[in-house]
Design an enzyme around this catalytic site. Sequence first.
Site, mmCIF file in Angstrom:
data_model
loop_
_atom_site.group_PDB
_atom_site.id
_atom_site.type_symbol
_atom_site.label_atom_id
_atom_site.label_comp_id
_atom_site.label_asym_id
_atom_site.label_seq_id
_atom_site.Cartn_x
_atom_site.Cartn_y
_atom_site.Cartn_z
ATOM 1 N N ARG A 89 -57.260 76.556 5.853
ATOM 2 C CA ARG A 89 -57.487 76.587 5.166
ATOM 3 C C ARG A 89 -58.483 78.861 5.339
ATOM 4 N NH1 ARG A 89 -63.486 73.756 4.994
ATOM 5 N NH2 ARG A 89 -64.383 74.742 3.066
ATOM 6 N N GLU A 143 -52.719 87.736 13.068
ATOM 7 C CA GLU A 143 -51.563 88.829 14.000
ATOM 8 C C GLU A 143 -49.681 88.256 13.175
ATOM 9 O OE1 GLU A 143 -51.883 88.986 18.455
ATOM 10 O OE2 GLU A 143 -52.914 87.388 17.581
ATOM 11 N N THR A 182 -61.322 88.997 3.943
ATOM 12 C CA THR A 182 -61.094 89.840 5.179
ATOM 13 C C THR A 182 -59.716 88.969 4.896
ATOM 14 O OG1 THR A 182 -61.867 87.825 6.020
ATOM 15 C CG2 THR A 182 -63.616 90.127 6.451
ATOM 16 N N ASN A 236 -61.952 83.275 4.154
ATOM 17 C CA ASN A 236 -62.348 84.635 3.657
ATOM 18 C C ASN A 236 -61.695 85.414 3.149
ATOM 19 O OD1 ASN A 236 -63.663 87.417 2.670
ATOM 20 N ND2 ASN A 236 -64.922 87.388 3.978
ATOM 21 N N PRO A 237 -60.901 84.605 1.600
ATOM 22 C CA PRO A 237 -60.007 85.507 0.772
ATOM 23 C C PRO A 237 -59.617 87.489 1.595
ATOM 24 C CG PRO A 237 -60.741 84.649 -0.695
ATOM 25 C CD PRO A 237 -61.756 84.831 0.610
HETATM 26 MO MO1 MOS Z 1 -53.943 90.276 20.408
HETATM 27 S S1 MOS Z 1 -52.076 91.054 21.271
HETATM 28 O O1 MOS Z 1 -53.311 88.410 20.724
HETATM 29 O O2 MOS Z 1 -54.716 90.679 20.747
#
Ligand code: MOS
Length: 760
Positions: free
Chosen positions: A650, A727, A656, A653-654
Amino acid sequence: MTTAAPEPKANMGQPVPRYEARLKVTGEARFGADFPLNNPAYAFLVTSAIAKGRIESIDLAAARAVPGVLEILTQDNTTELKPIKFSPGGGGASTSMQSLGPEIAHDGQIVAMVLADTYEAAREAAYKVRVRYAAAMPSATFGSAGTTEEDATKVSERHKEVPQAGDAEAALASAAVTIDAEYGTPTQHHNPLELFTTTCVWSDGQLTIYEPSQFVYGLKNSVAQKLGIEPDRVRVISPYVGGAFGARGQMTPRTALVALAAKKLNRPVKLVPTRDQGFTIATYRAETRHRIRLGAGRDGKLVGYSHEGWEITSRPDPYVVAGVNESAHLYGFGAVKTHVNIVHADRNTPGFMRSPPVVPYIFALETAMDELAVKLGMDPVELRRVNDTMTDPIKGKPYSSRSLMPCYDAAAQAFGWSRRDAQVGAMRAGDWLVGWGCATAVYPTHIGTATARVRLLPNGEVRVQTAAHEIGNGVYTVLAQMAAERLGVPLSSVHVEVGDSTLPPAPVAGGSNTTASTCSAVLKACDAIRAKLLRAASTANDGPLAGRSPAELRLTDGRAVAGDGSEEKLGDILKRLGAGAIEEYAEFLPPGIKPEAIQSLYAGRGALTGGPSGDKLMYALGAEFVEVRIHERTREIRVPRMVGAFAAGRIMNPRTTRSQYMGGMIWGVSSALHEATEIDETRARYVNDNFADYLVPVNADIDQLEVILIPEEDSDVNPAGVKGLGELANVGTAAAISNAVYHATGRRIRQLPIRVENLL
Ligand code: MOS
């Protein structure tokens, strides 16, 4: 008969602007070094000029003679600080190398801290501290004399179980097509724009620390331990963080030094280290090496995968990312064999940096996959399709959800992949060789124990409090969205407070867990308030909603509303309850986590779960396509076009989200073509420790960048259905670029970064 009211306008999933955007662009947001102080003293660090050896003597006379100097901390007057153990993740110490001497264990180790009335006096005096060293020959990196190697599983808490399946050697030996190649990634430093500042203020025996942090509870508890005082006496304040990327999840040695200095001087002390000091007083992404073997049938179906990794760490601390823990689940590999080695050198201890486990390991694997596709004469997208799997090749566990191929198909379509001429060097544009490449992005879905307090006031305002961290992840924004939706109030009525260790604890802002973890806690607190409100409205003796069942009521626009349109204002319901406000505190425990985790979190230890660890594999996935252009004669490398499609459960917020994905892909360009910390191998010293020499892309390096959000529902990951995504997008970019470079030139570059000189 009544019918349920329509659903309230969803605040979740809306592209609302960043809550703190205005504060940030107007300079009103206060970062760690910006808080007003009463008569502060200024600290300046003296760092070691050698990487290995001993301090023989320190002469402070010239430094002490600088007007305004108040005190100089060295190994001799800091003995009250307690050594604490190296503890990667979960808020512990970033390194075991915490003393100021006499042993020198890495270049740039803190050996003294000068305190003065002004920053300039502290700096001048720091330059006048004379340290005499007995230097020894350090080991810098792979290939240096004197490094020692060990099996990661023997020494690392993070890598106890090695992913293995079947007999990979036999499978590889009998495979119709095989790849056997070595890859490497360089040292990188986080270089957050906000320097590694610390400000400490004591008042009535209470210590307040202003420091950019990814884990205020961790820092609070670790500093207390270092100082030998009760954690209740320490408060950490960090409302905004100017970049973190993993460098601020643990306690580094500077913090307790500043706290001690402030105590000795009985005065606030502010430390603003220099950019180059940031390279050695905090952590970094260590250089890695890999040997990968892949075996497949002529149809492209993988039968074996072997991945051996080597990672540099410091002499004493077994830091390791061990990305095989993730890569081994990515495809239907058949047999799998993995191994990770730690190589100890005379360096500061590395640490988490943006997508730590996967970035180097997936670069290696995704480049190897492209090499396999070339050898098979197969389209690289089709190779991924043939080996796509809903089942873990290691333990046979199912994925909770997995949308890798929908990502590939959407991104390929948007990119125009079908127009690719697979022949190496066949695509050109004037003097430029054109290459198209792709690779997979993957990131484990992490979730942690979190707590939150939510308060609804009679005027309809809502306050959300949780000690989460705004590191650019948009946590203020998504928590406001979550509370607004669950309580049916306008977004502008929600006030969010984070980044303060006096708020209910939230986990480390690492592993992309923040949205999933803290939204789950806020959701729980909001739902408790919601239940109270609806019960009060429906069980009242009189009033517009008396006698309704709570199930038929909705909260929207500051009211409780029934299907027939009858409604009551939240303020009136609060009055009916006889309460000035309703406040709920909630504790969210991820599935499989024991209740003791709450106490651990308060104590500054916050373990994350998810990824490959539960009954189901939890991962966010994506596919990235890039075009590179390489100038025929100069070999200049450009990236005119990138398309990434990502699926991460889900999307709260598209807006961000898109910004996170774009930042990730741009960082991937950086890893592929720009970034590397150069090491002087005889001195084990970082050479390019400044923004002039440490290369990162600028606007002119990034042209078209398209992000596609692939819808995905996953109710297994957490109640909010959210997979972490911060990440995800920089994983795979570097491989996509190296694969495109191969397609353009026929040169397979297996060591990052790829620079002009590699293509001459
Ligand atoms: Mo990230 S390296 O898990 O802040």
